[in-house]
Design a protein around this motif. Sequence first.
Motif, PDB file in Angstrom:
ATOM      1  N   PRO A  70      70.962  57.747 -12.621  1.00  0.00           N
ATOM      2  CA  PRO A  70      70.072  58.409 -13.613  1.00  0.00           C
ATOM      3  C   PRO A  70      68.836  57.541 -14.064  1.00  0.00           C
ATOM      4  N   SER A  71      68.077  58.090 -14.321  1.00  0.00           N
ATOM      5  CA  SER A  71      66.859  57.554 -15.201  1.00  0.00           C
ATOM      6  C   SER A  71      66.969  58.250 -16.565  1.00  0.00           C
ATOM      7  N   PHE A  72      66.678  57.616 -17.638  1.00  0.00           N
ATOM      8  CA  PHE A  72      66.634  58.016 -18.916  1.00  0.00           C
ATOM      9  C   PHE A  72      65.606  57.668 -19.810  1.00  0.00           C
ATOM     10  N   LYS A  73      65.606  58.493 -20.888  1.00  0.00           N
ATOM     11  CA  LYS A  73      64.617  58.085 -22.081  1.00  0.00           C
ATOM     12  C   LYS A  73      65.254  58.233 -23.406  1.00  0.00           C
ATOM     13  N   LEU A  74      64.502  57.543 -24.226  1.00  0.00           N
ATOM     14  CA  LEU A  74      64.999  58.164 -25.683  1.00  0.00           C
ATOM     15  C   LEU A  74      64.305  59.414 -26.414  1.00  0.00           C
ATOM     16  N   LYS A  75      65.250  60.141 -27.073  1.00  0.00           N
ATOM     17  CA  LYS A  75      64.332  61.180 -27.757  1.00  0.00           C
ATOM     18  C   LYS A  75      63.699  60.641 -29.043  1.00  0.00           C
ATOM     19  N   PRO A  76      62.937  61.309 -29.617  1.00  0.00           N
ATOM     20  CA  PRO A  76      62.218  60.603 -30.875  1.00  0.00           C
ATOM     21  C   PRO A  76      63.293  60.415 -31.892  1.00  0.00           C
ATOM     22  N   VAL A  77      64.398  60.886 -31.854  1.00  0.00           N
ATOM     23  CA  VAL A  77      65.303  60.829 -33.021  1.00  0.00           C
ATOM     24  C   VAL A  77      66.069  59.396 -32.741  1.00  0.00           C
ATOM     25  N   GLY A  78      66.311  59.393 -31.228  1.00  0.00           N
ATOM     26  CA  GLY A  78      67.014  58.351 -30.973  1.00  0.00           C
ATOM     27  C   GLY A  78      66.071  56.956 -31.023  1.00  0.00           C
ATOM     28  N   ILE A  79      64.752  57.070 -30.919  1.00  0.00           N
ATOM     29  CA  ILE A  79      63.348  55.925 -31.288  1.00  0.00           C
ATOM     30  C   ILE A  79      63.864  55.499 -32.605  1.00  0.00           C
ATOM     31  N   ALA A  80      63.743  56.785 -33.713  1.00  0.00           N
ATOM     32  CA  ALA A  80      63.498  56.468 -35.082  1.00  0.00           C
ATOM     33  C   ALA A  80      65.277  55.472 -35.331  1.00  0.00           C
ATOM     34  N   LEU A  81      66.195  56.258 -34.811  1.00  0.00           N
ATOM     35  CA  LEU A  81      67.585  55.247 -35.149  1.00  0.00           C
ATOM     36  C   LEU A  81      67.609  54.028 -34.593  1.00  0.00           C
ATOM     37  N   MET A  82      67.042  53.808 -33.484  1.00  0.00           N
ATOM     38  CA  MET A  82      66.921  52.274 -32.971  1.00  0.00           C
ATOM     39  C   MET A  82      65.835  51.503 -33.927  1.00  0.00           C
ATOM     40  N   ILE A  83      64.938  51.966 -34.386  1.00  0.00           N
ATOM     41  CA  ILE A  83      64.148  51.157 -35.354  1.00  0.00           C
ATOM     42  C   ILE A  83      64.664  51.029 -36.647  1.00  0.00           C
ATOM     43  N   LEU A  84      65.265  52.033 -37.149  1.00  0.00           N
ATOM     44  CA  LEU A  84      66.028  51.764 -38.366  1.00  0.00           C
ATOM     45  C   LEU A  84      67.151  50.740 -38.327  1.00  0.00           C
ATOM     46  N   ILE A  85      67.999  50.783 -37.336  1.00  0.00           N
ATOM     47  CA  ILE A  85      69.211  49.854 -37.123  1.00  0.00           C
ATOM     48  C   ILE A  85      68.549  48.389 -36.811  1.00  0.00           C
ATOM     49  N   HIS A  86      67.426  48.191 -36.033  1.00  0.00           N
ATOM     50  CA  HIS A  86      67.032  46.918 -35.508  1.00  0.00           C
ATOM     51  C   HIS A  86      66.039  46.175 -36.310  1.00  0.00           C
ATOM     52  N   LEU A  87      65.273  46.979 -37.111  1.00  0.00           N
ATOM     53  CA  LEU A  87      64.409  46.618 -38.123  1.00  0.00           C
ATOM     54  C   LEU A  87      64.703  46.864 -39.495  1.00  0.00           C
ATOM     55  N   GLY A  88      65.108  48.052 -39.933  1.00  0.00           N
ATOM     56  CA  GLY A  88      65.323  48.251 -41.219  1.00  0.00           C
ATOM     57  C   GLY A  88      66.630  47.663 -41.777  1.00  0.00           C
TER      58      GLY A  88
END
Length: 111
Positions: A70-88
């Motif tokens: 498969p190819s895949f991409k993150l949803k906007p909620v997934g991007i926000a969660l990734m930013i919160l976990i990795h930066l916040g």
Amino acid sequence: MLKLLTTWWMIAILLACFVFSIFALFPVPMFDGVFYYNNDLVHFQQDSKVALSYFFGVGIESEIKNTIVPSFKLKPVGIALMILIHLGFPLLIGLRIKYSRERKKLDESEH
């Protein structure tokens, strides 16, 4: 050099690198995303959890269906969660360390 390594922002950067390396090396599917399966006449998509390690090819074998990678991409909620976990989260820990050190200095100067 040791003083530089104990500053709050350096601790936050090191913690962010540590968290990123854990999520990049081990497949922990926790970010909302979409898998796209495309093969000749077969095209479908599936909402699922995506691991950050899938972007580096680690652990993607578990998502292969009928030999279709498969190819895949993150949803906007997934991007926000990734930013919160990795930066916040690392910034929050770094600021917590900064303010606790300032409080200790203030308490020591009052006594």
